[in-house]
Design an enzyme around this catalytic site. Sequence first.
Site, PDB file in Angstrom:
ATOM      1  N   HIS A 143      36.810  39.264  40.008  1.00 28.13           N
ATOM      2  CA  HIS A 143      37.429  39.728  41.255  1.00 28.13           C
ATOM      3  C   HIS A 143      38.647  40.566  40.840  1.00 28.13           C
ATOM      4  O   HIS A 143      39.252  40.322  39.797  1.00 28.13           O
ATOM      5  CB  HIS A 143      37.869  38.476  42.031  1.00 28.13           C
ATOM      6  CG  HIS A 143      38.366  38.693  43.412  1.00 28.13           C
ATOM      7  ND1 HIS A 143      39.617  39.192  43.677  1.00 28.13           N
ATOM      8  CD2 HIS A 143      37.797  38.452  44.615  1.00 28.13           C
ATOM      9  CE1 HIS A 143      39.788  39.244  44.995  1.00 28.13           C
ATOM     10  NE2 HIS A 143      38.700  38.795  45.593  1.00 28.13           N
ATOM     11  N   ASP A 221      39.743  31.839  36.775  1.00 31.49           N
ATOM     12  CA  ASP A 221      39.804  32.015  38.226  1.00 31.49           C
ATOM     13  C   ASP A 221      38.757  31.065  38.827  1.00 31.49           C
ATOM     14  O   ASP A 221      37.556  31.303  38.713  1.00 31.49           O
ATOM     15  CB  ASP A 221      39.483  33.483  38.542  1.00 31.49           C
ATOM     16  CG  ASP A 221      39.280  33.740  40.025  1.00 31.49           C
ATOM     17  OD1 ASP A 221      39.202  32.774  40.805  1.00 31.49           O
ATOM     18  OD2 ASP A 221      39.181  34.916  40.409  1.00 31.49           O
ATOM     19  N   GLN A 224      35.951  30.424  43.410  1.00 32.02           N
ATOM     20  CA  GLN A 224      34.624  30.138  43.967  1.00 32.02           C
ATOM     21  C   GLN A 224      34.016  28.859  43.395  1.00 32.02           C
ATOM     22  O   GLN A 224      32.959  28.429  43.860  1.00 32.02           O
ATOM     23  CB  GLN A 224      33.663  31.317  43.721  1.00 32.02           C
ATOM     24  CG  GLN A 224      34.073  32.600  44.388  1.00 32.02           C
ATOM     25  CD  GLN A 224      34.022  32.524  45.923  1.00 32.02           C
ATOM     26  OE1 GLN A 224      33.358  31.665  46.506  1.00 32.02           O
ATOM     27  NE2 GLN A 224      34.737  33.413  46.588  1.00 32.02           N
ATOM     28  N   LYS A 247      39.161  28.401  50.740  1.00 34.09           N
ATOM     29  CA  LYS A 247      37.710  28.375  50.494  1.00 34.09           C
ATOM     30  C   LYS A 247      37.215  26.937  50.325  1.00 34.09           C
ATOM     31  O   LYS A 247      36.016  26.688  50.272  1.00 34.09           O
ATOM     32  CB  LYS A 247      37.358  29.198  49.255  1.00 34.09           C
ATOM     33  CG  LYS A 247      37.745  30.680  49.392  1.00 34.09           C
ATOM     34  CD  LYS A 247      37.341  31.453  48.171  1.00 34.09           C
ATOM     35  CE  LYS A 247      38.107  32.749  48.002  1.00 34.09           C
ATOM     36  NZ  LYS A 247      37.820  33.761  49.005  1.00 34.09           N
ATOM     37  N   CYS A 397      35.577  42.960  46.452  1.00 30.06           N
ATOM     38  CA  CYS A 397      36.711  43.044  45.511  1.00 30.06           C
ATOM     39  C   CYS A 397      36.232  42.938  44.063  1.00 30.06           C
ATOM     40  O   CYS A 397      36.914  42.358  43.208  1.00 30.06           O
ATOM     41  CB  CYS A 397      37.770  41.980  45.784  1.00 30.06           C
ATOM     42  SG  CYS A 397      38.495  42.109  47.405  1.00 30.06           S
TER      43      CYS A 397
HETATM   44  C1  LIG Z   1      36.521  34.952  42.595  1.00 30.56           C
HETATM   45  C2  LIG Z   1      37.736  35.192  43.451  1.00 30.56           C
HETATM   46  N1  LIG Z   1      38.929  35.327  42.854  1.00 30.56           N
HETATM   47  C3  LIG Z   1      40.044  35.537  43.568  1.00 30.56           C
HETATM   48  C4  LIG Z   1      40.024  35.611  44.933  1.00 30.56           C
HETATM   49  C5  LIG Z   1      41.307  35.844  45.675  1.00 30.56           C
HETATM   50  O1  LIG Z   1      41.788  34.636  46.186  1.00 30.56           O
HETATM   51  P1  LIG Z   1      43.091  34.598  47.088  1.00 30.56           P
HETATM   52  O2  LIG Z   1      42.767  35.358  48.326  1.00 30.56           O
HETATM   53  O3  LIG Z   1      43.326  33.144  47.328  1.00 30.56           O
HETATM   54  O4  LIG Z   1      44.198  35.221  46.334  1.00 30.56           O
HETATM   55  C6  LIG Z   1      38.812  35.485  45.604  1.00 30.56           C
HETATM   56  C7  LIG Z   1      38.748  35.620  47.062  1.00 30.56           C
HETATM   57  O5  LIG Z   1      37.738  36.008  47.631  1.00 30.56           O
HETATM   58  C8  LIG Z   1      37.634  35.259  44.836  1.00 30.56           C
HETATM   59  O6  LIG Z   1      36.433  35.142  45.420  1.00 30.56           O
END
Ligand SMILES: Cc1ncc(COP(=O)(O)O)c(C=O)c1O
Length: 439
Positions: A143, A221, A224, A247, A397
Amino acid sequence: MSAAALASHYDVERIRGDFPILETLVRGRRLVYLDNAATSQKPVAVIKALREYWETSNANVHRGVHFLSMKATTQFDKARETVRVFLNASSTQEIIFTKGCSEGINLVAASLFSTASPKSSHGNGSLSPLEPGDVLLVSNMEHHSNIVPWQLLAARTGAIVKPIPITDQGEIDQNAYDDLLGQGRVRLVAVNHVSNSLGTINPIKLMSQKAHAIGAFVMVDGAQAGPHLSIDVQDLDADFYTLSCHKIYAPTGIGVLYGKKTLLEAMPPYQGGGDMIRTVDFSGTTFAELPFKFEAGTPNISGVIGLGAAIEYLASLGQGESLREKLVHSFAQFSDHENRLARQAEDQLRQVSGVRIYGQAKEKASVISFTIDGVHPHDIGTFLDAEGVAVRAGHHCCMPVMTRYGIPATARASFALYNTEADVEALVKAVSNVKEMFA
Ligand SMILES: Cc1ncc(COP(=O)(O)O)c(C=O)c1O
């Protein structure tokens, strides 16, 4: 417990009753909510906890000596312990509250390599400032939240961000990863646990071992993974792990950064302000203990309490003696249920001519990215919405993933613990209708 036994215990209709928004009618049709990777819906337990907090406990935390402040502080501190159990961290000092996953990654990017002492080292790597040519390895399926902070850091320091390639199936190319680890001074590996655009579950434990063997830190990260997997940060052994809590059925605006304690202790604060100090004087300032050193200003108190309620709700759906055991059992049920639905949906979508599914990893969560030949993904999203089916359309993203497959966007259906076979049917029927309409 076997998959059959897990499925027989799982009462999805009862669970759906805990999520009032699922009663929504979309232009007269039943809502089929399949945009869970963007955000999940909230159970009554979370909505109630938030309402109760505002009605009976609202005050600032860690500052007051009065009744309400102590009440809010007790609930706030309890939620941190609940998150510790959720991640199986060894101490609440390793649990930092942030506003989301992105902030957790930005915190690490801002602080990790900025220690004043160039000799500082930690078990797995060196905290010394990045030097021109140092390498930050970032998987090609990240992302933007786990790419851009590293690019900004590289721009400040002269370090190089190198992508770790992915295969046609949507898995990290482990041979290429091994090669990249051997080229140049690799200081950090950034990778997601579960890809939001492909659904791939990455082998974090293995990738951490390999990175640590050459003295690089690992930033995971977990945005998900949080809703689908039972996470054990001690077992995974990554240095940092982030969550995006909206989420995982909690409110928006709250995230978690886990970091190994010795590492967080050695890192300088990310932001300055109230709550993160021990003493302030114009001759110099000393900082608070972990985790407060990284939590400047008034935190998102209601968000944290809502997060605690969300985790307790998830645990209440499982069996076991302790909170941890219940969570492990709950997540075994969730992933069994969600994966069964997602694989059913994939099998049926493949029967619709012109449908292409991106992401065929052996280890995959309940996320389906797809296109229909001759139909723009945004049109897919709009036509599905007309039938009450909520999916996401776009690059999610993850522009480098789209570039990798030579497409501008996909439609994405993502499942949660409350989805049903009726949702799968509605999705497949709506996709078939789109295909017919454009044929
Ligand atoms: C894999 C991944 N990383 C990071 C994020 C960003 O998360 P946040 O909006 O909590 O900063 C998302 C959000 O969709 C995501 O799916």
